[in-house]
Design an enzyme around this catalytic site. Structure first.
Site, PDB file in Angstrom:
ATOM      1  CD  GLU A 137      36.340  45.432  44.030  1.00  0.00           C
ATOM      2  OE1 GLU A 137      37.159  45.824  44.881  1.00  0.00           O
ATOM      3  OE2 GLU A 137      36.054  46.082  43.019  1.00  0.00           O
ATOM      4  NE  ARG A 157      42.592  40.943  40.446  1.00  0.00           N
ATOM      5  CZ  ARG A 157      43.008  42.112  40.915  1.00  0.00           C
ATOM      6  NH1 ARG A 157      42.156  43.118  41.072  1.00  0.00           N
ATOM      7  NH2 ARG A 157      44.262  42.303  41.228  1.00  0.00           N
ATOM      8  CE1 TYR A 204      41.119  40.647  43.772  1.00  0.00           C
ATOM      9  CE2 TYR A 204      42.881  41.919  44.760  1.00  0.00           C
ATOM     10  CZ  TYR A 204      41.567  41.807  44.340  1.00  0.00           C
ATOM     11  OH  TYR A 204      40.715  42.863  44.513  1.00  0.00           O
ATOM     12  CG  ASP A 233      44.694  43.597  48.646  1.00  0.00           C
ATOM     13  OD1 ASP A 233      45.711  44.069  48.119  1.00  0.00           O
ATOM     14  OD2 ASP A 233      43.674  44.263  48.878  1.00  0.00           O
ATOM     15  CD  GLU A 264      40.163  42.485  47.434  1.00  0.00           C
ATOM     16  OE1 GLU A 264      41.101  42.792  48.190  1.00  0.00           O
ATOM     17  OE2 GLU A 264      39.498  43.320  46.787  1.00  0.00           O
ATOM     18  CB  THR A 323      31.307  38.546  42.028  1.00  0.00           C
ATOM     19  OG1 THR A 323      30.881  39.896  41.739  1.00  0.00           O
ATOM     20  CG2 THR A 323      31.089  38.224  43.491  1.00  0.00           C
ATOM     21  CD1 TRP A 354      38.690  44.220  36.716  1.00  0.00           C
ATOM     22  CD2 TRP A 354      37.254  42.526  36.519  1.00  0.00           C
ATOM     23  NE1 TRP A 354      38.550  43.632  37.951  1.00  0.00           N
ATOM     24  CE2 TRP A 354      37.675  42.593  37.856  1.00  0.00           C
ATOM     25  CE3 TRP A 354      36.347  41.528  36.151  1.00  0.00           C
ATOM     26  CZ2 TRP A 354      37.230  41.709  38.846  1.00  0.00           C
ATOM     27  CZ3 TRP A 354      35.894  40.637  37.130  1.00  0.00           C
ATOM     28  CH2 TRP A 354      36.333  40.737  38.455  1.00  0.00           C
TER      29      TRP A 354
END
Lengths: 496, 67
Positions: A31, A74, A76, A78, A84, A87, A450
């Protein structure tokens, strides 16, 4: 190819133990939080505004600044205007590095697109900087978190006494380096973590987070959330930090499974926070106090870890090598060889000249030393160049270092192109990616996370994906995809 | 298989790295000459960065929140 569950008896996947509970297969994820700034604007413009502009195309597509992409990742926005990217689940270190490189590409495209629109209102020189680093100029820090699926048999106490000393000292190879305007650091993050192992993230700043969200069969696995690492530009460093950590975890899992000593018992640190700061400030030869009352350097501790890993691998090479099957960038032998050569070259020259074409911190220092060889360099200029190295949108230094052979490139462009649209092989990311791809082109309302895929319009249906190693899916998954495809068919009919 | 291709290039790299380690002690001057050429090329590439105001660039990067 990974072994897969028998899809026939998985109504509640969480109830059956994973087929991988007893081997060395792993799930990796990275991340990355990006930092954002704007220069050259003709009128005031703050980072939050630009972050929203970056996510406008996403908002238009999915009405949210938080979404999953066709490659299973993902994306997004933050809190605090941090774009952000997390993977998707990857089976090998190289797959995770490619997925991370795809994230850089996606973020860069969003930033440059926002810059084009920004220039219409803020002048032709408005420039968006998107930093893949971990610290701004005011001392705020943001993270690059590694996730590893770990077999639950490993006692938490050993995470602190055996894994943490490894993670603190691996920075002599994988640290991203930082010049803060006054002095050099080996790492981006060390100055900003002040606790060792914790289950909280918001208040405390631990090096390892153990909040128990395995996103997998909880009987067999926990998810280890490593917070102490840096955001690397070097693809070699990204791959190596995952691969080295994977091998240490394999050794610890084996030790727990067979109630054997790992050889890592002697590396426990007297004070991990103090040691972390010492590695950051003094590098490979820092004097670290150990729990047994002796002192050792990060270099010596890494040699102990590598020695224990080599002993462990020697007795079961095929089994461990199998965990690298299908890795697009590296092999078990590459990793062990590079680890050994890296430590040898640091023993020879602790400024890191021998690893300057692959380790971020050493690459930066070599460049700065050569620059200084031409005459005095303004420290502020050096701090700017350190940031520019991490700017994936408009930075010039890192690309130039790559072009002139001063930084190795592991991923070729075609591999990154593919990773932008294709999930890592052999994981549930394949299932998520196929769902997202089809749902985005159908007249349906959908969401996912997830472990879950959900359809809410025109019909309601949902599927849990509790096995991260399952890339095939069960009958319920097939039904969900059929519903999406059916909606697409209906939509096409309606437009005729 | 991409893997085979890769092991070849890694083998090459390892040899290169051995050379570099030896080189650090023996052919230091030659290596330094090559590095000076590299530096000129890199300075050309980053010319636009060097022309901007470093202090504004650095102090302009302040991030709030995060984690």
């Amino acid at each position: 190819m990974p072994q897969l569950h028998d899809s026939g008896n998985r109504g509640h996947a969480g109830a059956s133990a994973s087929a991988h509970a007893g081997d060395f297969a792993r799930i990796f994820g990275i991340e990355t939080e990006y930092g954002l700034s704007v220069t050259g604007a003709s009128r005031p413009c703050d980072a939050g505004q630009v972050a929203m502009m970056m996510f406008q195309p996403i908002m238009q597509r999915v009405r949210s600044t938080n979404t999953y992409l066709a490659n299973g990742s993902r994306l997004y926005l933050d809190v605090g205007a941090h774009p952000e990217y997390a993977t998707a689940e990857a089976r090998t270190p190289g797959d995770a590095t490619l997925a991370d490189a795809a994230g850089e590409r996606i973020m860069r495209d969003l930033a440059l697109d926002a810059q084009r629109r920004l220039r219409a209102t803020h002048g032709p020189d408005a420039t968006v900087h998107l930093f893949k680093n971990n610290a701004d100029s005011a001392g705020h820090s943001f993270g690059c978190h590694e996730n590893y699926l770990v077999r639950r048999g490993v006692p938490l106490g050993r995470i602190e006494t055996q894994l943490l000393p490894f993670l603190i000292t691996r920075q002599i190879l994988t640290g991203a380096g930082r010049f803060d305007g006054a002095r050099w650091h080996v790492t981006q993050r060390a100055a900003f973590v002040d606790e060792t192992v914790s289950s909280a993230t918001t208040r405390s700043r631990p090096m390892i987070n153990t909040r128990d969200e395995p996103h997998a069969d909880p009987e067999s696995f926990r998810r280890l959330h490593v917070i102490i690492g840096d955001s690397n530009r070097s693809q070699w460093a990204t791959t190596m930090k995952l691969a080295m950590t994977h091998l240490v975890l394999c050794l610890m899992e084996w030790g727990a499974r067979h109630d054997q000593r790992t050889g890592l018992e002697s590396i426990a640190l007297a004070d991990p926070v103090e040691a972390n700061l010492a590695v950051d400030a003094e590098g490979p030869r820092a004097a670290l106090r150990l729990a047994d009352g002796t002192t050792a350097s990060p270099l010596a501790l890494q040699r102990r870890v590598l020695g224990a890993v080599l002993d462990f691998v020697r007795a079961r090479r095929d089994e461990v090598a199998a965990s690298f099957d299908g890795d697009p960038l590296t092999t078990l032998d590459d990793v062990l060889g590079d680890w050994e050569l890296g430590l040898e070259s640091l023993a020879y020259d602790d400024e890191g000249t021998g690893i300057a074409d692959r380790a971020d911190w050493a690459c930066k220092r070599r460049f700065a030393a050569r620059l200084a060889g031409r005459g005095a360099v303004d420290p502020m200029r050096l701090a700017q160049l350190d940031l520019d190295y991490h700017d994936i949108a408009n930075g010039a230094l890192f690309a130039s270092l790559e072009r002139h052979g001063m930084m190795r490139v592991l991923c070729d462009e075609a591999q990154v192109d593919r990773a932008v649209t294709t999930p890592p092989a052999g994981t549930r990311a394949v299932l998520r990616g196929a769902f997202v791809t089809r749902a985005e082109s159908a007249p349906v309302t959908w969401s996912c996370d997830w472990t879950q895929l959900r359809l809410t319009e025109p019909v309601k249906d949902e599927v849990m994906l509790l096995d991260p190693f399952d890339a095939v899916g069960d009958a319920r998954y097939a039904r969900l995809l059929a519903l999406v495809d059916g909606a697409r068919g209906v939509g096409a009919d309606m437009t005729v | 298989m991409p893997q085979e291709q890769h092991s070849q290039s890694m083998a090459h790299d390892e040899q290169h790295e051995n050379d570099a380690v030896i080189g650090a002690g023996t052919t230091h001057e030659a290596a330094a000459d090559a590095a000076i050429d590299d530096l000129d090329a890199i300075l050309d590439d980053i010319g636009a960065v060097l022309e901007t105001n470093a202090e504004e660039y650095v102090s302009g990067f302040v991030q709030k929140g995060g984690q």
